[in-house]
Design a protein around this motif. Structure first.
Motif, PDB file in Angstrom:
ATOM      1  N   ALA A  10       0.767  -1.186   0.123  1.00  0.00           N
ATOM      2  CA  ALA A  10      -0.023   0.053   0.030  1.00  0.00           C
ATOM      3  C   ALA A  10       0.868   1.350   0.034  1.00  0.00           C
ATOM      4  N   ALA A  11       1.981   1.159   0.835  1.00  0.00           N
ATOM      5  CA  ALA A  11       2.942   2.020   0.917  1.00  0.00           C
ATOM      6  C   ALA A  11       3.377   2.656  -0.723  1.00  0.00           C
ATOM      7  N   VAL A  12       3.751   1.595  -1.137  1.00  0.00           N
ATOM      8  CA  VAL A  12       4.602   2.152  -2.540  1.00  0.00           C
ATOM      9  C   VAL A  12       3.576   2.405  -3.544  1.00  0.00           C
ATOM     10  N   ARG A  13       2.188   1.803  -3.422  1.00  0.00           N
ATOM     11  CA  ARG A  13       1.217   2.342  -4.280  1.00  0.00           C
ATOM     12  C   ARG A  13       0.765   3.807  -3.881  1.00  0.00           C
ATOM     13  N   GLU A  14       0.468   4.083  -2.815  1.00  0.00           N
ATOM     14  CA  GLU A  14       0.111   5.408  -2.530  1.00  0.00           C
ATOM     15  C   GLU A  14       1.304   6.501  -2.748  1.00  0.00           C
ATOM     16  N   LEU A  15       2.267   6.298  -2.094  1.00  0.00           N
ATOM     17  CA  LEU A  15       3.616   7.098  -2.660  1.00  0.00           C
ATOM     18  C   LEU A  15       3.666   7.547  -4.058  1.00  0.00           C
ATOM     19  N   ARG A  16       3.479   6.665  -5.033  1.00  0.00           N
ATOM     20  CA  ARG A  16       3.525   6.585  -6.530  1.00  0.00           C
ATOM     21  C   ARG A  16       2.279   7.518  -6.835  1.00  0.00           C
ATOM     22  N   GLU A  17       1.079   7.152  -6.314  1.00  0.00           N
ATOM     23  CA  GLU A  17      -0.360   7.755  -6.641  1.00  0.00           C
ATOM     24  C   GLU A  17      -0.359   9.149  -6.520  1.00  0.00           C
ATOM     25  N   GLU A  18       0.293   9.599  -5.093  1.00  0.00           N
ATOM     26  CA  GLU A  18       0.291  10.940  -4.612  1.00  0.00           C
ATOM     27  C   GLU A  18       1.417  11.808  -5.043  1.00  0.00           C
ATOM     28  N   THR A  19       2.549  11.237  -5.220  1.00  0.00           N
ATOM     29  CA  THR A  19       3.595  12.167  -5.530  1.00  0.00           C
ATOM     30  C   THR A  19       4.502  11.907  -6.673  1.00  0.00           C
ATOM     31  N   GLY A  20       4.143  10.699  -7.330  1.00  0.00           N
ATOM     32  CA  GLY A  20       4.818  10.153  -8.683  1.00  0.00           C
ATOM     33  C   GLY A  20       6.466   9.805  -8.024  1.00  0.00           C
ATOM     34  N   TYR A  21       6.803   9.543  -6.720  1.00  0.00           N
ATOM     35  CA  TYR A  21       8.088   8.979  -6.347  1.00  0.00           C
ATOM     36  C   TYR A  21       7.891   7.550  -5.987  1.00  0.00           C
ATOM     37  N   MET A  22       9.208   6.869  -6.331  1.00  0.00           N
ATOM     38  CA  MET A  22       9.297   5.605  -6.135  1.00  0.00           C
ATOM     39  C   MET A  22      10.421   5.460  -5.180  1.00  0.00           C
ATOM     40  N   PRO A  23      10.400   4.346  -4.370  1.00  0.00           N
ATOM     41  CA  PRO A  23      11.413   4.217  -3.297  1.00  0.00           C
ATOM     42  C   PRO A  23      12.461   2.936  -3.951  1.00  0.00           C
ATOM     43  N   ASP A  24      13.515   3.010  -3.282  1.00  0.00           N
ATOM     44  CA  ASP A  24      14.620   1.737  -3.820  1.00  0.00           C
ATOM     45  C   ASP A  24      14.377   0.732  -2.558  1.00  0.00           C
ATOM     46  N   GLU A  25      14.215   1.344  -1.313  1.00  0.00           N
ATOM     47  CA  GLU A  25      13.969   0.227  -0.179  1.00  0.00           C
ATOM     48  C   GLU A  25      12.674   0.708   0.668  1.00  0.00           C
ATOM     49  N   VAL A  26      11.796  -0.223   0.990  1.00  0.00           N
ATOM     50  CA  VAL A  26      10.702   0.103   1.683  1.00  0.00           C
ATOM     51  C   VAL A  26      10.798  -0.890   3.090  1.00  0.00           C
TER      52      VAL A  26
END
Length: 191
Positions: A86-102
């Motif tokens: 959910a964190a990866v999905r929400e981060l991308r949806e709300e900001t356009g950012y993607m993480p290397d590590e979660v």
């Protein structure tokens, strides 16, 4: 500590958009009472840190206060999803950012006396811009967001000065800073 509360009756007074208002009659130690609370879907709060040591915040309109508030990316954990997914999905949806590590770093109850909800805190590191945040419909006030990058070393002062006033963001940030500090990673995140 468990209390000897027996629920005598329970009814849902209102349900909409993943939220229910519940009213229960209970008995405890020979007395009866009534309690109302809100049940909400589980959620996630993300602490996204870029390679340059910025935390990715969003400035989002909050209807009850009729103003924009500085928040962390967040959202509902959908059925069948983990907090990390959910964190990866929400981060991308709300900001356009993607993480290397979660990393899932903990949980909290946002308002334990009135809301039954569990919130998962996720630390997302190595965040980089991947896409533009999607356009939201004009009538979706809660989803109008503006991305704002803030250096990690400035966050504590912004909390103290009430520039960051969202309680769930403050709780997640505290957990995140404690997590980083306990692992001697705070200095790495600020570079």
């Amino acid at each position: 500590m468990q209390h000897e509360i027996k629920v005598v009756s329970s009814r849902v007074v209102y349900t909409k958009f993943g939220m229910s208002v519940v009213e229960e009659t209970f008995s405890r130690n020979g007395s009866t009472g009534c309690y109302r609370y809100i049940v909400m879907s589980p959620s996630v709060r993300i602490i996204p840190i870029t390679l340059s040591g910025d935390i990715v915040f969003i400035r989002q309109f909050k209807y009850p206060f009729n103003s924009e508030i500085l928040c962390l990316p967040a959202g509902t954990i959908e059925q069948g999803e983990t907090g990390v997914q959910a964190a990866v999905r929400e981060l991308r949806e709300e900001t356009g950012y993607m993480p290397d590590e979660v990393i899932e770093i903990g949980r909290f109850y946002p308002m334990a006396a009135t809301i039954r909800q569990e919130c998962t805190v996720v630390l997302a590191t190595g965040c980089h811009k991947e896409t533009l945040a999607p356009e939201m419909p004009d009538d979706d006030l809660e989803n109008e967001t503006k991305v704002q990058l803030i250096k990690i070393e400035r966050v504590e002062q912004l909390v103290l000065n009430d520039a960051i006033i969202d309680g769930q963001a403050i709780t997640a940030l505290y957990k995140g800073m404690a997590y980083l500090k306990a692992r001697d990673m705070l200095c790495l995140a600020s570079h």
